[in-house]
Scaffold this motif. Sequence first.
Motif, PDB file in Angstrom:
ATOM      1  N   ILE A 141       1.072  -1.159   0.344  1.00 44.83           N
ATOM      2  CA  ILE A 141      -0.190  -0.171  -0.649  1.00 44.83           C
ATOM      3  C   ILE A 141       0.900   1.547   0.198  1.00 44.83           C
ATOM      4  N   PHE A 142       0.715   2.523  -1.116  1.00 52.15           N
ATOM      5  CA  PHE A 142       1.299   3.142  -0.336  1.00 52.15           C
ATOM      6  C   PHE A 142       0.456   4.809  -0.708  1.00 52.15           C
ATOM      7  N   ASN A 143       0.689   5.631   0.224  1.00 47.96           N
ATOM      8  CA  ASN A 143      -0.555   6.686   0.409  1.00 47.96           C
ATOM      9  C   ASN A 143       0.631   7.495  -0.026  1.00 47.96           C
ATOM     10  N   ILE A 144      -0.056   9.309  -0.490  1.00 44.74           N
ATOM     11  CA  ILE A 144       0.023  10.762  -0.176  1.00 44.74           C
ATOM     12  C   ILE A 144      -0.607  11.016   0.379  1.00 44.74           C
ATOM     13  N   THR A 145       0.140  12.427   1.659  1.00 44.48           N
ATOM     14  CA  THR A 145      -0.299  13.091   2.279  1.00 44.48           C
ATOM     15  C   THR A 145      -0.510  14.381   2.343  1.00 44.48           C
ATOM     16  N   MET A 146      -0.300  14.403   1.368  1.00 46.21           N
ATOM     17  CA  MET A 146      -0.460  16.403   0.230  1.00 46.21           C
ATOM     18  C   MET A 146      -0.476  16.136  -0.584  1.00 46.21           C
ATOM     19  N   SER A 147      -1.945  15.570  -1.008  1.00 41.30           N
ATOM     20  CA  SER A 147      -2.742  16.060  -2.677  1.00 41.30           C
ATOM     21  C   SER A 147      -3.999  16.957  -2.579  1.00 41.30           C
TER      22      SER A 147
END
Length: 711
Positions: A315-321
């Motif tokens: 799983i990967f996530n972006i916290t500022m998008s």
Amino acid sequence: MLPEIKKTVLQDLNFVKDWQTVIFRNYSYVPTENIASVLKTDVAVIDKEASRLGLVFEEQNLIFSQKGYQTIIRNNWFILPYSQLTTLTKMTEERLNFILREEDFFAGKLGGFKPCCEEVYYCPLTEDEIVKTEKIASVIKKYLQKDKVKPFEFFDSLNKNCQTDSARKVNDNNLIVHGYLSPCGNAFKTDSREYLTDQLLSEYANCGIKGIWIHGVLSTLSYNPFNPEESVGYEDNRKELKSLIDRALKFGIKIYLYLNEPRRIPLEKFKGQEHLCGTVLNGFGSLCTSTKEVREYLYNAVKDLVVYCENLGGIFNITMSEYLTHCKSHVQTDCPRCKDIPMEELCADTINLIAKAVRDSGKNTEMIANLWGWSPNNMWNETQILHGIELIDKDVSIMETSEFWLDLNKGGVKLNLVDYSVSNPGPSKLSALKYKKAKQKGHKVYAKVQFNNSWECSCVPYLPAFDLVVEHLNNLQAVGVKNLLLSWTTGGYPSKTLKLVNEFYSDTNFSLEKFYKDNYNYPEIVKKAVSLFCEGFRSFPFSINVLYYSPHTLGPSNLWSLKQENKRSSMVCFSFDDYKNYTSPYPYAVYVRLYRKLLNRFMKAMDLLEKYTSDKDICEIYNYIRVAYVHFKADLLQTRFSHYKNKPIKNKEVLLDCLNKERQITVELIKLIAKDARIGFEASNHYFYTERNLLEKIINTDKLIEELTSI
């Protein structure tokens, strides 16, 4: 909640009647009965009027309706109201809303609002209108291609036996791409064999790819108690995901989910649970991660999903998008719980919460924190960035875009690169600093790169920018980074470029010269042409405004007007005459000069290759350089036209020159797309244009030439 309807200047009519535009843009792309329902007439009338416009009857391409619906929505955005748009597409408002909100920020690409359009109905033509229509039809018939590939026919030339090549070279690094055809909303509502076929998986394996990432929306894969309507059918979606995971593993490929969570929900959904609402923006509220209930939801939803999909790669996530997730994902917040928490702490907390859920699942699933947006562009300073990395759990892998915040000097204009680039190899000083810090803290490190293509030119499956790719790979090697996310939604085609990356890492004797000798019959010609292409591409006038708002994405399919349009360009969609915005920060003269230099080198590269286009591999390089040339020239011409049209009488000759050259490259692109269905396609936007869009542009240019000539 559908995007707000606003009054704006609509597009000029290029046909005699507005209903003709509806027929022309949609005939054979959507069922004829849908068009008839929209226009309040019958199928026989639609067939008759389509023929009168010069179109020939074609079998209904249901695949286009199923897989190209974004193209259909975009083509009708400025002509049909919501009520007729849903009739045309046979979508519910809920389905249309999900596509606009959740499929890679599609509503934002369309401008963030719906133009106010009157309903369009059929009415018979007058004698005079029939004569004018026949004149248009004669032009359409002249350029309509009789022999052409069908949309979405991409892989006829690929390996048919779907077997992994036993002689392939295998590298030791984790190379991940986005599936070339993968949907960007709820991918798991669809049978994955339609967009990640065994044939395509085998090609990825032969290119050394070990992972494929797909957009995931958590509420469509786990139950969301705060917005349960969006979770209907999540169990079936999970089964489809699990089926894909198991099938991909047969080819040695793991599936990775991009989860940008927790997603905001409409404000009305907070009724009775108002205390969970954090930041409020455009009718939506964030689910505040400082509340117990939201934290429990995020933890349980992720953990339960990973347990069910036990072989999920990561799983990967972006916290500022672009998406509103945690309360400071858009920097500012009014949330009383979060407003005083530093951004880096709130971001790291969200990452660690998801990581704990993954860890506690007991499965061998990787958690990757994508630090996209952790930059001065979002008001982060170096101290915050390094502190944020310190706060992330040690078992979390760290990913950063290699070229983000790279120092640029284009034509004397100094700026920092924001987002992705092929023409400007990284890593930047800031990215190298993040890699160094993450490695010091014991994190596994990934570089996010674009090697096939980027938003600089996303209309071809890959650009032959081999010199630039190898330069970038060498630079990353020098800072000790080998694991790569090779593409965002654009750039996932199993190309010669991906093969080059695999050979770079797996062949101890790798060199570009060896790559050319192994892959091309005329290696010296390819080497010289690619060198010229890369030299020209370095002159691309890069900026965030140019990247997303200039005409190069839609190329010649952008429609022009002699009137001042007074509309703002929108992300990878409509550019209008908004050149003062989309060329920023480049002065007009610098922008034009840089593009002319780029086009000059591209032309020289094509001149070298043209004699060898009977060779299939060289012909492919030649065609993709030519498509890029057409798109960039269209940008230059539209910019010049927009610059000079404020004084049409004084600048008549310049404007006519722009129109005639635009017409010429439009005809050229029509012929190119007839031979290759891959041209103009990108996973998160479907087709940027169809043959019909380009034919309409010819009518558009002819109309403007006639108007100017009569002045």
